[in-house]
Design an enzyme around this catalytic site. Structure first.
Site, PDB file in Angstrom:
ATOM      1  N   LYS A   4      -2.295  -1.959  -4.130  1.00 53.18           N
ATOM      2  CA  LYS A   4      -2.602  -0.505  -3.727  1.00 53.18           C
ATOM      3  C   LYS A   4      -2.395   0.517  -3.711  1.00 53.18           C
ATOM      4  CE  LYS A   4      -6.308   1.806  -0.685  1.00 53.18           C
ATOM      5  NZ  LYS A   4      -6.835   1.956   0.541  1.00 53.18           N
ATOM      6  N   LYS A  22       0.858  -1.445   0.183  1.00 48.86           N
ATOM      7  CA  LYS A  22      -0.031   0.360   0.101  1.00 48.86           C
ATOM      8  C   LYS A  22       0.951   1.514   0.128  1.00 48.86           C
ATOM      9  CE  LYS A  22      -3.383   2.477   2.483  1.00 48.86           C
ATOM     10  NZ  LYS A  22      -5.021   2.226   2.986  1.00 48.86           N
TER      11      LYS A  22
HETATM   12  C1  PBG Z   1      -7.782   3.386   5.193  1.00 48.05           C
HETATM   13  C2  PBG Z   1      -7.992   3.514   3.838  1.00 48.05           C
HETATM   14  C3  PBG Z   1      -7.317   3.939   2.872  1.00 48.05           C
HETATM   15  C4  PBG Z   1      -8.196   4.096   1.390  1.00 48.05           C
HETATM   16  C5  PBG Z   1      -8.657   2.282   2.161  1.00 48.05           C
HETATM   17  N1  PBG Z   1      -8.233   2.408   3.930  1.00 48.05           N
HETATM   18  C6  PBG Z   1      -6.613   6.127   2.815  1.00 48.05           C
HETATM   19  C7  PBG Z   1      -5.713   5.886   3.674  1.00 48.05           C
HETATM   20  O1  PBG Z   1      -5.266   5.318   3.570  1.00 48.05           O
HETATM   21  O2  PBG Z   1      -5.429   7.462   3.720  1.00 48.05           O
HETATM   22  C8  PBG Z   1      -8.559   5.082   0.305  1.00 48.05           C
HETATM   23  C9  PBG Z   1      -9.485   4.352  -0.889  1.00 48.05           C
HETATM   24  C10 PBG Z   1      -9.291   5.454  -2.063  1.00 48.05           C
HETATM   25  O3  PBG Z   1      -8.595   5.895  -1.929  1.00 48.05           O
HETATM   26  O4  PBG Z   1     -10.394   4.347  -2.781  1.00 48.05           O
HETATM   27  N2  PBG Z   1      -8.993   3.195   5.689  1.00 48.05           N
END
Ligand code: PBG
Length: 330
Positions: free
Chosen positions: A233, A181
């Site tokens: 992601k 991520k």
């Molecule tokens: C964290 C989380 C995020 C997203 C999904 N889970 C935000 C982050 O890490 O700042 C982002 C998903 C998206 O941008 O569609 N709970």
């Protein structure tokens, strides 16, 4: 002929819809940074899940938007917190028909907006956060979530949560690890979707966009810790990482087409600058082509409905020009 030799097909079951359920709403609230997406009430969430089931999507991933936040994210572990309540509500109604999944992270619930609890010096305390994640996992499993999406990027989170679930009789609850991520600008629109209170950034726990090898390493660590599914992601800008993970993984590999990927297409389409439907299908095809078994996408239902209307064939989908100005024949 083109259908016969197609290398990549998308099936509705490969698509998972991320959904936002907000506390205290009587009407769904539009998310301006994500045109077409809303913060749901429990009732509109139920209607959306019904639509998803009819379209044959694989499941939904729930995010909660609480009214009150605090330093430790109490709402995340409270059985009456909005995410746990929405999970129980939807799992009871639809748990046999689809796979109800939940985001497991503290950022929607903390007043500082970080994915964990903070140490005295203001840094995110990795190991103290693991204790919160264990409690959150148990609360979500008890509410009826079938797959917990561990998105907080704390070290050791998969093993810690797995141990806590097994010790409390939740051996059947699966773990989806957001393994690779990246700290990306593409989460921008999501921050509005969950009323995020974050100032600063997540660079102490999310990955550097330039690091490809590290993405694979994170996925392999999560598999060793017991992840049932690993994820990359964002998706579209990280197809090389996705292909690396898909080549090395012996568990399913998912990808998350995130809010910024959605917003860019919707914004360009709203301006008349791009063929929206064609680009949606092309983007999802590319993510599957790179190695994703399943994709989390805000277009899950729409794409699945197109597939259904065409007899589950991507042939004749917008990417083949049928919806375009060309008017080409199949
Ligand atoms: C964290 C989380 C995020 C997203 C999904 N889970 C935000 C982050 O890490 O700042 C982002 C998903 C998206 O941008 O569609 N709970």
């Amino acid at each position: 002929m083109r259908r016969l030799v197609a290398e990549t097909r998308i099936h509705p079951a490969q698509l998972v819809l991320p959904m936002f359920v907000a506390e205290g709403l009587t009407e769904p609230r539009a998310i301006s940074s994500m045109p077409g997406q809303v913060q749901h009430t429990l009732d509109t969430a139920a209607r959306e899940v019904e639509r998803g089931i009819a379209a044959g999507i694989g499941g939904v991933m729930l995010f909660g938007v609480p009214q009150h936040k605090d330093a430790v994210g109490s709402g995340a572990t409270d059985p009456d917190g909005i995410l746990n309540r929405a999970t129980a509500f939807l799992a009871e109604r639809f748990g046999d028909a689809t796979v109800i999944q939940t985001d497991l992270c503290l950022d929607e619930f903390t007043d500082h907006g970080h994915c964990g609890v903070l140490a005295d010096d203001g840094s995110v305390d990795n190991d103290a956060t693991l204790e919160r994640y264990a409690d959150m996992a148990i609360a979500q499993a008890e509410a009826g979530s079938r797959i917990l999406g561990l998105s907080g990027m704390m070290d050791g989170q998969v093993e810690h949560v797995r141990t806590a679930l097994d010790a409390t009789g939740h051996q059947q609850t699966a773990i989806l690890a957001y393994s690779a991520k990246y700290a990306t600008a593409l989460y921008g629109p999501f921050r509005e979707a969950v009323d995020s209170s974050l100032t600063g950034d997540r660079k102490t726990y999310q990955q550097d966009p330039g690091n490809r090898r590290e993405g694979l390493r994170e996925a392999l660590l999560d598999i060793a810790e017991g992840a049932d599914i690993v994820m990359v992601k964002p998706a579209g800008l990280y197809l090389d990482v996705l292909a690396d993970v898909a080549a090395a993984s012996d568990v399913p590999v998912w990808a998350y087409q995130v809010s910024g990927e959605y917003a860019m297409v919707e914004a360009a389409a709203a301006n008349g600058w791009i063929d929206r439907d064609r680009l949606i299908t092309e983007s999802l095809t590319s993510i599957v082509r790179a190695g994703a078994d399943t994709v989390l996408t805000y277009w899950a239902i729409e794409q699945a409905e197109w597939l259904q209307a065409r007899g589950l064939s991507t042939q004749g989908m917008p990417d083949q020009g049928l919806h375009g100005a060309s008017g080409a024949r199949p």
